[in-house]
Write a protein that holds these residues in place. Sequence first.
Motif, PDB file in Angstrom:
ATOM      1  N   THR A 157       2.298  12.927  -6.113  1.00 16.79           N
ATOM      2  CA  THR A 157       3.191  13.309  -5.020  1.00 16.79           C
ATOM      3  C   THR A 157       4.303  14.250  -5.456  1.00 16.79           C
ATOM      4  N   ALA A 158       4.326  14.594  -6.747  1.00 14.93           N
ATOM      5  CA  ALA A 158       5.434  15.386  -7.284  1.00 14.93           C
ATOM      6  C   ALA A 158       5.682  16.684  -6.508  1.00 14.93           C
ATOM      7  N   ASN A 159       4.608  17.378  -6.143  1.00 16.08           N
ATOM      8  CA  ASN A 159       4.791  18.679  -5.486  1.00 16.08           C
ATOM      9  C   ASN A 159       4.608  18.641  -3.973  1.00 16.08           C
ATOM     10  N   LEU A 160       4.561  17.455  -3.424  1.00 17.14           N
ATOM     11  CA  LEU A 160       4.291  17.363  -1.991  1.00 17.14           C
ATOM     12  C   LEU A 160       5.586  17.279  -1.191  1.00 17.14           C
ATOM     13  N   ASP A 161       5.568  17.913  -0.010  1.00 17.52           N
ATOM     14  CA  ASP A 161       6.757  17.805   0.828  1.00 17.52           C
ATOM     15  C   ASP A 161       6.766  16.420   1.489  1.00 17.52           C
ATOM     16  N   PRO A 162       7.937  15.992   1.972  1.00 21.47           N
ATOM     17  CA  PRO A 162       8.052  14.615   2.487  1.00 21.47           C
ATOM     18  C   PRO A 162       7.068  14.313   3.611  1.00 21.47           C
ATOM     19  N   ILE A 163       6.750  15.319   4.405  1.00 19.68           N
ATOM     20  CA  ILE A 163       5.856  15.069   5.534  1.00 19.68           C
ATOM     21  C   ILE A 163       4.454  14.780   5.043  1.00 19.68           C
ATOM     22  N   PHE A 164       3.991  15.624   4.126  1.00 21.78           N
ATOM     23  CA  PHE A 164       2.637  15.368   3.637  1.00 21.78           C
ATOM     24  C   PHE A 164       2.583  14.123   2.764  1.00 21.78           C
ATOM     25  N   ARG A 165       3.715  13.840   2.103  1.00 22.14           N
ATOM     26  CA  ARG A 165       3.723  12.648   1.260  1.00 22.14           C
ATOM     27  C   ARG A 165       3.423  11.403   2.074  1.00 22.14           C
ATOM     28  N   ARG A 166       3.956  11.386   3.285  1.00 23.22           N
ATOM     29  CA  ARG A 166       3.698  10.262   4.174  1.00 23.22           C
ATOM     30  C   ARG A 166       2.238  10.207   4.555  1.00 23.22           C
ATOM     31  N   GLU A 167       1.700  11.370   4.848  1.00 18.41           N
ATOM     32  CA  GLU A 167       0.292  11.420   5.220  1.00 18.41           C
ATOM     33  C   GLU A 167      -0.577  10.999   4.039  1.00 18.41           C
ATOM     34  N   PHE A 168      -0.148  11.405   2.860  1.00 15.44           N
ATOM     35  CA  PHE A 168      -0.850  11.048   1.636  1.00 15.44           C
ATOM     36  C   PHE A 168      -0.900   9.526   1.479  1.00 15.44           C
ATOM     37  N   MET A 169       0.229   8.878   1.748  1.00 11.79           N
ATOM     38  CA  MET A 169       0.285   7.420   1.658  1.00 11.79           C
ATOM     39  C   MET A 169      -0.659   6.786   2.680  1.00 11.79           C
ATOM     40  N   GLN A 170      -0.672   7.386   3.884  1.00 13.51           N
ATOM     41  CA  GLN A 170      -1.551   6.900   4.938  1.00 13.51           C
ATOM     42  C   GLN A 170      -3.011   6.977   4.477  1.00 13.51           C
ATOM     43  N   LEU A 171      -3.325   8.114   3.838  1.00 15.22           N
ATOM     44  CA  LEU A 171      -4.677   8.332   3.327  1.00 15.22           C
ATOM     45  C   LEU A 171      -5.080   7.260   2.322  1.00 15.22           C
ATOM     46  N   LEU A 172      -4.153   6.958   1.426  1.00 14.26           N
ATOM     47  CA  LEU A 172      -4.456   5.950   0.415  1.00 14.26           C
ATOM     48  C   LEU A 172      -4.604   4.571   1.066  1.00 14.26           C
ATOM     49  N   HIS A 173      -3.818   4.320   2.113  1.00 10.63           N
ATOM     50  CA  HIS A 173      -3.996   3.071   2.854  1.00 10.63           C
ATOM     51  C   HIS A 173      -5.401   3.005   3.438  1.00 10.63           C
ATOM     52  N   GLU A 174      -5.859   4.145   3.950  1.00 10.63           N
ATOM     53  CA  GLU A 174      -7.211   4.186   4.524  1.00 10.63           C
ATOM     54  C   GLU A 174      -8.255   3.872   3.458  1.00 10.63           C
ATOM     55  N   VAL A 175      -8.046   4.434   2.269  1.00 12.27           N
ATOM     56  CA  VAL A 175      -8.976   4.145   1.174  1.00 12.27           C
ATOM     57  C   VAL A 175      -9.003   2.648   0.897  1.00 12.27           C
ATOM     58  N   MET A 176      -7.825   2.051   0.931  1.00  8.91           N
ATOM     59  CA  MET A 176      -7.720   0.637   0.555  1.00  8.91           C
ATOM     60  C   MET A 176      -8.261  -0.319   1.615  1.00  8.91           C
ATOM     61  N   LEU A 177      -8.671   0.221   2.773  1.00  9.94           N
ATOM     62  CA  LEU A 177      -9.321  -0.640   3.769  1.00  9.94           C
ATOM     63  C   LEU A 177     -10.584  -1.243   3.175  1.00  9.94           C
ATOM     64  N   ASN A 178     -11.168  -0.524   2.243  1.00  9.34           N
ATOM     65  CA  ASN A 178     -12.360  -1.021   1.562  1.00  9.34           C
ATOM     66  C   ASN A 178     -11.925  -1.793   0.314  1.00  9.34           C
ATOM     67  N   GLU A 179     -12.289  -3.056   0.279  1.00 12.81           N
ATOM     68  CA  GLU A 179     -11.751  -3.885  -0.809  1.00 12.81           C
ATOM     69  C   GLU A 179     -12.422  -3.648  -2.153  1.00 12.81           C
ATOM     70  N   GLU A 180     -13.408  -2.775  -2.185  1.00 15.11           N
ATOM     71  CA  GLU A 180     -14.040  -2.443  -3.466  1.00 15.11           C
ATOM     72  C   GLU A 180     -13.265  -1.347  -4.209  1.00 15.11           C
ATOM     73  N   LYS A 181     -12.308  -0.739  -3.520  1.00 13.62           N
ATOM     74  CA  LYS A 181     -11.610   0.414  -4.116  1.00 13.62           C
ATOM     75  C   LYS A 181     -10.357  -0.007  -4.879  1.00 13.62           C
ATOM     76  N   THR A 182     -10.059   0.774  -5.885  1.00 16.59           N
ATOM     77  CA  THR A 182      -8.866   0.512  -6.689  1.00 16.59           C
ATOM     78  C   THR A 182      -8.109   1.820  -6.869  1.00 16.59           C
ATOM     79  N   ILE A 183      -6.814   1.744  -6.791  1.00 15.83           N
ATOM     80  CA  ILE A 183      -6.010   2.952  -7.014  1.00 15.83           C
ATOM     81  C   ILE A 183      -4.984   2.688  -8.110  1.00 15.83           C
ATOM     82  N   LEU A 184      -4.893   3.635  -9.023  1.00 17.81           N
ATOM     83  CA  LEU A 184      -3.834   3.583 -10.023  1.00 17.81           C
ATOM     84  C   LEU A 184      -3.070   4.886  -9.895  1.00 17.81           C
ATOM     85  N   LEU A 185      -1.781   4.829  -9.590  1.00 20.26           N
ATOM     86  CA  LEU A 185      -1.062   6.090  -9.530  1.00 20.26           C
ATOM     87  C   LEU A 185       0.291   5.994 -10.221  1.00 20.26           C
TER      88      LEU A 185
END
Lengths: 291, 124, 205
Positions: A157-185
């Motif tokens: 998220t270092a180079n992302l503007d605040p608006i896209f950062r929020r969308e980015f978080m939303q995206l990762l939430h969508e990924v996490m709907l599947n319980e087989e997925k793991t995120i390390l950031l």
Amino acid sequence: MEHAIELRNVHKSFGSFSITDLSLKVKKGFVTGFIGGNGAGKSTLIKMMMNLLQPDSGEIRVLGMNYKENEKKIKERIGFVFNDATLYKELDLSDMKKLIAPCYRQWDDRLFHQYCDRFELPLRNKIKSFSDGMKMKVSLAFALSHHADLLIMDEPTANLDPIFRREFMQLLHEVMLNEEKTILLSTHIMSDLSSLADYITFMQKGQIVFSKELHEIEEKYAIVRGKVELLDGDTEQYFLSITRTDSGFEALTSDYKAVQALFGNEVIIEKASLEEIMYYSRGGKADASIN
Amino acid sequence: MQILISNSSKEAIYIQIKNQIKEKVLSGELVEGDALPSMRQLAMDLHISVITTKRAYEELEKEGFIYSIVGKGSYIAEQNADVIREKKLTTIEEKLVEVIANSKEVGLSLQDIKDWITILYGER
Amino acid sequence: MLQLIKKDIAIHKFQWLLYLAMLLFFMLLDKDAIFIIALMSAIITMNAFFADEQANGHKLWNAMPFTRSEIVSARYSSLLVVTVISMSTVMMIEPILNGGWDVLIWKELVGGVVLIMLSGALCFPIFYWLSQRSVIFVLLILYILLVIAGAYSFYYLYLYLSDTLIIPQALSDGKLFGFGFVIALCLYMLSWRLSIKIYKNRGIL
């Protein structure tokens, strides 16, 4: 397989930097946030998890496999975003995709184009004309378009503007709907983590200061403010770090309840943010253990 | 199912979720067999971490408000009328204790509180 | 791994036209085929190395489902592929410019391959050992210069060998070139293995 990533007694040193006897488990099905100052060793650890760097000794298992035997199988299932872009600047996005896509068995072209639309990425412009934020989006689109089970992201998220950062978080939430997925950031921006991360791993000088559930941190760590007279050899034991000024002291504790029982209403106790925990833990005691 | 959480509240988010679902059960808004959103869905909708919703659901399950079927989801559990009454009484007791504590802080006597309650009770 | 070789070819995109123009230019200047083939292959490969460095290619391809051996092997293979491409192009253009093939052109073709293999064998392990963005450009230029110098030294070496009385009696041209080819191939294979060994132990920063 309960853990997506397991590091056991890992040693690595180069130059003046060293990681000694580090063990860490990243839980499958959850988001682990990786925090720490510059040079704490986050990137080095991430690179070891991806076999870009090999440990001097110790064992690393990713998705239940090790790199010696299953390098390709593991990487097939990893989606990665690095803090510096890994893109051919003279190519356009569509050409770049043609290089990447055939390398993954599970590449999903439809998904990739959905992400490009959603991120408003032009397919026909040379990548060198892209802003840093756009390049990050490109990397993200690549990372998400092959149904990876493990997303590893180094300061995405270092180079992302605040608006896209929020969308980015939303995206990762969508990924996490599947319980087989793991995120390390890993990130410097703590507010990203409180809305997403399930576990927080805090690194400092090549060591892991703590690796805990988000709640545990929220419940145990606190910022305490009070009169300087309250501090003495005994009470100081309860704090990881103390700053004294003329108007009072401010300190970090990792034992909220004990401090509350000790001082009662004589002090102000507030939830500590991750930033405050990081700030007060620098150079301080490694973990709070009050005997 | 609507759940509203506050990030600035002193109460931990999982407790807020837990209490709101409990309230909905006790008020009859949610009844036996009603499906709850999956904890991952709820986490996404509320912009909070999965482990937070997981913890709320786990505690609700422990307290007998919901049950979960692996791979399917979580549902409101059968609520025994006596149990519901018991739980409501417990809630009332908790609130009364709070009222008494607050009253003592500002120096209200027992009679003051009783009078006040009498007035309010009559108005409703 | 095939994907990596394709990548080495694809990243040049429209630069291939530039390469073709350069090749034509040298042919019109009537440079030796050995010089043209070796130089063009070296330039194209150098450009691939350079583009990879600029794009953080080490990080990118190592994070994708490839092993280090595959990444190194792909580069060694793509150098040969590029050499074959430049050779065929020279072979196709030659009759147009000169109305037919020189009977002795095979010597130049073999010489070109031998030269490109020898210079690759010498330079690639150094690239994999040292490659840092700050020095890679210098290294790549040295590589090109080596190839150019090699082309001339080959020519003079050949003249020298032909002038001395003993060698031509002992060895026919066929044997001499065959011998050179086998040696170059062996060195290329050795260097290939060495590069893999070097690259496997390297940290990607």
